[in-house]
Scaffold this motif. Structure first.
Motif, PDB file in Angstrom:
ATOM      1  N   ASP A 114       0.849  -1.233   0.217  1.00 47.67           N
ATOM      2  CA  ASP A 114       0.119  -0.148   0.090  1.00 47.67           C
ATOM      3  C   ASP A 114       1.063   1.197  -0.067  1.00 47.67           C
ATOM      4  O   ASP A 114       0.443   2.199   0.396  1.00 47.67           O
ATOM      5  CB  ASP A 114      -1.004   0.252   0.983  1.00 47.67           C
ATOM      6  CG  ASP A 114      -0.268  -0.341   2.692  1.00 47.67           C
ATOM      7  OD1 ASP A 114       0.770  -0.701   2.563  1.00 47.67           O
ATOM      8  OD2 ASP A 114      -0.982   0.011   3.721  1.00 47.67           O
ATOM      9  N   GLY A 115       2.155   1.000  -0.606  1.00 53.51           N
ATOM     10  CA  GLY A 115       2.899   2.302  -0.822  1.00 53.51           C
ATOM     11  C   GLY A 115       3.663   3.036   0.433  1.00 53.51           C
ATOM     12  O   GLY A 115       4.230   4.004   0.382  1.00 53.51           O
ATOM     13  N   ALA A 116       3.733   2.397   1.534  1.00 51.99           N
ATOM     14  CA  ALA A 116       4.695   2.944   2.731  1.00 51.99           C
ATOM     15  C   ALA A 116       6.057   2.255   2.256  1.00 51.99           C
ATOM     16  O   ALA A 116       6.242   1.212   1.959  1.00 51.99           O
ATOM     17  CB  ALA A 116       4.032   2.119   3.798  1.00 51.99           C
ATOM     18  N   HIS A 162       7.605   1.634   8.375  1.00 55.32           N
ATOM     19  CA  HIS A 162       6.587   1.354   9.420  1.00 55.32           C
ATOM     20  C   HIS A 162       7.145   1.950  10.734  1.00 55.32           C
ATOM     21  O   HIS A 162       8.383   1.445  11.195  1.00 55.32           O
ATOM     22  CB  HIS A 162       6.460  -0.223   9.238  1.00 55.32           C
ATOM     23  CG  HIS A 162       5.489  -0.454  10.351  1.00 55.32           C
ATOM     24  ND1 HIS A 162       4.133  -0.011  10.295  1.00 55.32           N
ATOM     25  CD2 HIS A 162       5.579  -1.191  11.528  1.00 55.32           C
ATOM     26  CE1 HIS A 162       3.452  -0.288  11.298  1.00 55.32           C
ATOM     27  NE2 HIS A 162       4.229  -1.065  12.140  1.00 55.32           N
ATOM     28  N   GLU A 163       6.509   2.855  11.386  1.00 57.04           N
ATOM     29  CA  GLU A 163       7.149   3.340  12.427  1.00 57.04           C
ATOM     30  C   GLU A 163       8.413   3.915  12.507  1.00 57.04           C
ATOM     31  O   GLU A 163       9.330   3.758  13.305  1.00 57.04           O
ATOM     32  CB  GLU A 163       6.957   2.386  13.867  1.00 57.04           C
ATOM     33  CG  GLU A 163       5.615   1.832  14.142  1.00 57.04           C
ATOM     34  CD  GLU A 163       5.502   0.881  15.250  1.00 57.04           C
ATOM     35  OE1 GLU A 163       6.483   0.423  15.522  1.00 57.04           O
ATOM     36  OE2 GLU A 163       4.459   0.753  15.687  1.00 57.04           O
ATOM     37  N   PRO A 196      10.909  -3.590   9.178  1.00 55.46           N
ATOM     38  CA  PRO A 196       9.970  -4.194   9.237  1.00 55.46           C
ATOM     39  C   PRO A 196       9.359  -4.769   7.836  1.00 55.46           C
ATOM     40  O   PRO A 196       8.611  -5.834   7.996  1.00 55.46           O
ATOM     41  CB  PRO A 196       8.738  -3.276  10.144  1.00 55.46           C
ATOM     42  CG  PRO A 196       9.572  -2.414  10.768  1.00 55.46           C
ATOM     43  CD  PRO A 196      10.678  -2.207   9.983  1.00 55.46           C
ATOM     44  N   LEU A 197       9.469  -3.928   6.960  1.00 52.98           N
ATOM     45  CA  LEU A 197       9.018  -4.375   5.477  1.00 52.98           C
ATOM     46  C   LEU A 197      10.033  -5.287   4.873  1.00 52.98           C
ATOM     47  O   LEU A 197       9.594  -5.716   3.758  1.00 52.98           O
ATOM     48  CB  LEU A 197       9.007  -2.972   4.680  1.00 52.98           C
ATOM     49  CG  LEU A 197       8.142  -1.996   5.272  1.00 52.98           C
ATOM     50  CD1 LEU A 197       8.263  -0.828   4.436  1.00 52.98           C
ATOM     51  CD2 LEU A 197       6.744  -2.492   5.593  1.00 52.98           C
ATOM     52  N   SER A 198      11.167  -5.278   5.365  1.00 47.30           N
ATOM     53  CA  SER A 198      12.319  -6.325   4.759  1.00 47.30           C
ATOM     54  C   SER A 198      12.220  -7.896   4.993  1.00 47.30           C
ATOM     55  O   SER A 198      11.324  -8.131   5.526  1.00 47.30           O
ATOM     56  CB  SER A 198      13.683  -5.918   5.234  1.00 47.30           C
ATOM     57  OG  SER A 198      14.840  -6.432   4.573  1.00 47.30           O
ATOM     58  N   GLY A 237      -2.089   3.330   8.076  1.00 49.91           N
ATOM     59  CA  GLY A 237      -1.525   4.415   8.376  1.00 49.91           C
ATOM     60  C   GLY A 237      -1.074   5.628   7.463  1.00 49.91           C
ATOM     61  O   GLY A 237      -1.591   5.710   6.419  1.00 49.91           O
ATOM     62  N   ASP A 238      -0.188   6.565   7.863  1.00 48.74           N
ATOM     63  CA  ASP A 238       0.222   7.640   7.019  1.00 48.74           C
ATOM     64  C   ASP A 238       1.813   7.656   6.907  1.00 48.74           C
ATOM     65  O   ASP A 238       2.238   8.842   7.032  1.00 48.74           O
ATOM     66  CB  ASP A 238      -0.150   9.019   7.633  1.00 48.74           C
ATOM     67  CG  ASP A 238       0.487   8.981   9.034  1.00 48.74           C
ATOM     68  OD1 ASP A 238       0.958   8.065   9.513  1.00 48.74           O
ATOM     69  OD2 ASP A 238       0.120  10.161   9.575  1.00 48.74           O
ATOM     70  N   ALA A 239       2.261   6.742   6.873  1.00 48.77           N
ATOM     71  CA  ALA A 239       3.665   6.398   6.540  1.00 48.77           C
ATOM     72  C   ALA A 239       4.186   7.147   5.330  1.00 48.77           C
ATOM     73  O   ALA A 239       3.556   7.021   4.189  1.00 48.77           O
ATOM     74  CB  ALA A 239       4.299   4.985   6.486  1.00 48.77           C
ATOM     75  N   GLN A 240       5.600   7.585   5.103  1.00 44.80           N
ATOM     76  CA  GLN A 240       6.054   8.350   3.888  1.00 44.80           C
ATOM     77  C   GLN A 240       6.071   7.265   2.903  1.00 44.80           C
ATOM     78  O   GLN A 240       6.072   5.972   3.090  1.00 44.80           O
ATOM     79  CB  GLN A 240       7.316   8.941   4.380  1.00 44.80           C
ATOM     80  CG  GLN A 240       7.255  10.078   5.007  1.00 44.80           C
ATOM     81  CD  GLN A 240       8.741  10.526   5.031  1.00 44.80           C
ATOM     82  OE1 GLN A 240       9.569  10.100   5.844  1.00 44.80           O
ATOM     83  NE2 GLN A 240       8.980  12.021   4.487  1.00 44.80           N
ATOM     84  N   ARG A 241       5.928   7.774   1.579  1.00 36.22           N
ATOM     85  CA  ARG A 241       6.282   7.020   0.388  1.00 36.22           C
ATOM     86  C   ARG A 241       7.655   6.627   0.014  1.00 36.22           C
ATOM     87  O   ARG A 241       8.566   7.328   1.192  1.00 36.22           O
ATOM     88  CB  ARG A 241       5.671   7.585  -0.831  1.00 36.22           C
ATOM     89  CG  ARG A 241       4.194   7.942  -0.983  1.00 36.22           C
ATOM     90  CD  ARG A 241       3.947   8.270  -2.374  1.00 36.22           C
ATOM     91  NE  ARG A 241       4.394   9.433  -2.445  1.00 36.22           N
ATOM     92  CZ  ARG A 241       4.492  10.117  -3.619  1.00 36.22           C
ATOM     93  NH1 ARG A 241       4.076   9.591  -4.563  1.00 36.22           N
ATOM     94  NH2 ARG A 241       5.074  11.394  -3.934  1.00 36.22           N
TER      95      ARG A 241
END
Length: 262
Positions: free
Chosen positions: A55-57, A60-61, A66-68, A226-230
């Motif tokens: 979803d483009g984040a 995360h935090e 956490p995305l890896s 949430g509102d994480a940066q791209r």
């Protein structure tokens, strides 16, 4: 690493010889290094390495970890092993806890043959130089850390950086760094194989300046909401910059893509 999808037909299975292991085993670091090799020649090449959720984040935090995945980190290490210099924004240094780049035996012969030092240089981009100069990145790097800043950077922070052992390079006439000038300043030092690991604001500046040649993007099979940066922020471009796909790898639902600017 399971397969390399051919660029000519992204739906067709791999046929003929190639770096992908036909038996489904994990690729060796040598095979990954061949797959991600910089273009031949003496030109400057700036590539970025980023990860994004479905979803483009881009984080995360506040962190990308956490995305890896394990394979993502192997590619991360490979890209570092091929680079002359790693360009990173000051905020990413603070959030990700950056440490000095280390020498990797797996890439030693390859780097020596390419005329590279034993480890890539870390170049931190900062206008304010609001950095903790007691960190090992500045006090105990294998290769002296560079700081890219503007001519109007605070004199006391420039002095503190130099006293800590960093080398300060001016890459802008004002307080901040001009992206194209940063690329040129590093290239003038023989650091032409350039890798940026962000963060989003720095990557956005490189994109807006038209100096990003390649994006290595890991698409993580995760959703964060949430509102994480791209992966790229900051200034927009008048006309979207077009890239063409160079390769796609897949492992455990993660897609490891490479795009080159058209």
């Amino acid at each position: 690493m399971r397969r390399l999808l051919p660029v000519t037909d992204m739906t067709a299975p791999e046929t003929g010889p190639g770096p992908a292991a036909a038996d489904g085993r994990e690729w060796s670091l040598d095979e990954l290094a061949d797959a991600y090799a910089y273009p031949e020649g003496d030109g400057v090449w700036l590539r970025a390495n980023m990860v994004s959720s479905l979803d483009g984040a881009g984080q995360h935090e506040g962190r990308s970890q956490p995305l890896s995945s394990e394979t993502d980190m192997r590619i991360f290490g490979t890209l570092r092993g091929l680079a002359d210099v790693i360009v990173v924004g000051a905020e990413t240094v603070r959030l990700e806890g950056y440490r000095p780049a280390r020498a990797r035996e797996a890439f030693a012969a390859r780097r020596a043959a390419a005329g590279q030092g034993e480890a890539p240089v870390i170049a931190v981009v900062s206008a304010s130089l609001a950095l903790d100069f007691s960190l090992p990145l500045f006090t105990a790097p294998l290769v002296r850390t560079l700081i890219l800043t503007g001519a109007a950077a605070p004199a006391d922070r420039v002095r503190a950086a130099r006293e800590a052992g960093a080398e300060v390079l001016v890459a802008g006439d004002g307080a901040g760094v001009e992206p194209a000038r940063a690329v040129a300043v590093l290239a003038a030092r023989g650091l032409r194989r350039q890798l940026t690991e962000g963060g989003p604001r720095l990557l956005g500046q490189f994109v807006a300046a038209g100096v990003l040649d390649e994006l290595c993007l890991t698409l993580s099979p995760t959703m964060t909401a949430g509102d994480a940066q791209r992966i790229a922020g900051g200034p927009s471009v008048a006309v979207p910059t077009r890239f063409s796909v160079a390769s796609v790898l897949e492992q455990d639902g993660f897609l490891f893509t490479r795009y080159r600017r058209i």
